[in-house]
Motif scaffolding. Structure first.
Motif, short mmCIF file in Angstrom:
data_model
loop_
_atom_site.label_atom_id
_atom_site.label_comp_id
_atom_site.label_asym_id
_atom_site.label_seq_id
_atom_site.Cartn_x
_atom_site.Cartn_y
_atom_site.Cartn_z
N ARG A 22 9.90 52.47 55.05
CA ARG A 22 8.76 53.50 56.04
C ARG A 22 8.86 53.12 57.04
O ARG A 22 8.46 52.68 57.87
CB ARG A 22 7.24 53.71 55.27
N LEU A 23 10.21 54.22 57.42
CA LEU A 23 10.67 54.19 58.82
C LEU A 23 8.88 54.26 60.57
O LEU A 23 9.50 53.96 61.23
CB LEU A 23 11.74 54.73 59.21
N MET A 24 8.72 55.71 59.94
CA MET A 24 8.15 56.15 60.75
C MET A 24 7.18 55.50 62.02
O MET A 24 6.76 55.60 63.29
CB MET A 24 7.57 57.50 60.74
N PRO A 25 5.92 54.45 61.03
CA PRO A 25 5.09 53.60 62.19
C PRO A 25 6.37 52.64 63.62
O PRO A 25 5.79 52.47 64.13
CB PRO A 25 4.52 52.62 60.86
N ARG A 31 14.45 58.21 51.01
CA ARG A 31 14.70 58.70 52.45
C ARG A 31 14.51 60.15 52.32
O ARG A 31 14.59 60.25 54.04
CB ARG A 31 16.72 58.88 51.99
N GLU A 32 14.30 60.65 51.83
CA GLU A 32 13.64 62.44 51.70
C GLU A 32 12.72 61.93 52.88
O GLU A 32 12.15 63.24 53.55
CB GLU A 32 13.59 62.67 50.26
N ARG A 33 11.38 61.00 52.37
CA ARG A 33 10.31 60.43 52.95
C ARG A 33 10.40 60.93 54.50
O ARG A 33 9.84 60.51 55.25
CB ARG A 33 9.69 59.63 52.26
N ASN A 34 11.87 59.49 54.87
CA ASN A 34 11.57 59.14 56.39
C ASN A 34 12.41 60.91 57.36
O ASN A 34 12.24 60.79 58.27
CB ASN A 34 12.72 58.07 56.19
N LEU A 35 13.17 61.23 56.06
CA LEU A 35 13.85 62.51 56.54
C LEU A 35 12.25 63.15 57.17
O LEU A 35 12.72 64.10 57.80
CB LEU A 35 15.01 63.20 55.89
N SER A 36 11.67 63.88 55.71
CA SER A 36 10.28 64.34 56.47
C SER A 36 10.15 64.23 57.75
O SER A 36 9.09 64.76 57.87
CB SER A 36 9.73 64.54 54.98
N ASP A 37 9.33 62.85 57.70
CA ASP A 37 8.50 62.03 58.87
C ASP A 37 9.45 62.80 60.11
O ASP A 37 8.56 63.03 61.02
CB ASP A 37 8.14 60.70 58.33
N GLN A 38 10.36 61.76 60.28
CA GLN A 38 11.30 62.53 61.66
C GLN A 38 11.39 64.28 61.50
O GLN A 38 11.38 64.27 62.87
CB GLN A 38 12.82 61.44 61.50
N ARG A 39 11.54 64.87 61.25
CA ARG A 39 11.40 66.44 61.05
C ARG A 39 10.07 66.57 61.01
O ARG A 39 10.46 67.74 62.06
CB ARG A 39 12.21 66.83 60.38
#
Length: 285
Positions: free
Chosen positions: A92-95, A130-138
């Motif tokens: 989970r990249l966003m934090p 991957r989609e969760r991380n993409l969504s967070d960054q977008r």
């Protein structure tokens, strides 16, 4: 419980540490975080454990100790962290993007990278991650100063779903499944690297066909490459034994790089037992 010891010990450190490695047991059964209550999860996340060190830390390596918090309040900012290594099967990249905005060098690892074609359920989990991380960054943005990513497999970078540019991209091994599944195409399109380094697992077929290396280098994401570094390690699989004819492979590679408008440097590194044979081929080109 080692994880509890880490949680209690690190905040008591009084030295102004600049580098720290944390590791939890990735093979615990049940997984450690599943033994925690929801309100406990945050306190075991490295960004929480290390918060007293936030002003001084410059390098962080976290091995299978990223607690997977779905909803989280922001962690303290680690302004000086430039190097970050995350080992996690479902990162989970966003934090990390929020707390470490000045990361320059990123590396990651997943145990799944050793078996990227294990089953359909695994692929579903990877795509969801991957989609969760993409969504967070977008929604919230990505790193703005990232200079380099290093990983041992394509899957590791695929899981991160990075939306920012990666000027220097190094992938230890490219497998046929990475090309057939278009995972590498996806990460290359986002990364748009200037320096691209990789090692193919199999020869010669990985260079050929609709989804081979040659076709990959004709994708738009490859058009920014200025330096291409290809390594042929001694563990690469020669599908025809030692009788593989390198000349067609190298000619196809040369055809592909002829279409790279920014390319200025080509680095080819061949390890034994291929060295003598390749010298003979190159001498004839």
């Amino acid at each position: 419980m080692s994880e509890k010891l880490v949680r209690d010990m690190v905040p008591e450190l009084r030295s102004p540490l600049t580098a720290l490695n944390l590791e939890y047991n990735p093979f615990s059964d049940p997984p450690f975080e599943e033994t925690l209550r929801l309100d406990q999860l945050r306190h075991y996340h490295p960004l929480s454990i290390c918060q007293k060190l936030a002003p001084t830390l410059e390098r962080m390596k976290c091995r299978f100790c990223t607690i997977h918090i779905v909803d989280y309040a922001p962690f303290p900012t680690y302004p000086n962290v430039r190097y970050l290594k995350l080992d996690d099967d479902q990162p989970r990249l966003m934090p990390w993007i929020d707390a470490c905005p000045n990361v320059r060098h990123l590396s990651s690892f997943t145990l799944r990278g050793e078996w990227p074609d294990i089953d359909e359920e695994g692929e579903e989990i990877w795509d969801e991650t991957r989609e969760r991380n993409l969504s967070d960054q977008r929604a919230h943005g990505s790193w703005e100063h990232l200079e380099e990513y290093t990983g041992s497999s394509v899957l590791e970078l695929y899981l991160l779903g990075l939306t920012c540019r990666i000027p220097k991209l190094s992938i230890g091994t490219i497998k046929a499944i990475d090309l057939a599944s278009l995972r590498l195409n996806a990460v290359l399109a986002e990364a748009r690297p200037i320096h691209f380094a990789f090692a193919p697992e199999r020869l010669p077929s990985i260079f050929e066909g609709e989804h081979g290396i040659v076709a990959l280098l004709r994708e738009p994401g490859a058009s920014y490459i200025e330096t291409l570094e290809l390594q042929l390690p001694d563990w690469a699989i020669l599908e025809d034994g030692y009788a593989t004819d390198f000349e067609p492979i190298l000619r196809k590679l040369l055809d592909a790089i002829a279409g790279l408008p920014q390319l200025s440097t080509l680095e080819l590194t061949f390890h034994k037992p291929y060295l003598l044979e390749v010298r003979q081929v190159v001498g004839g080109l």
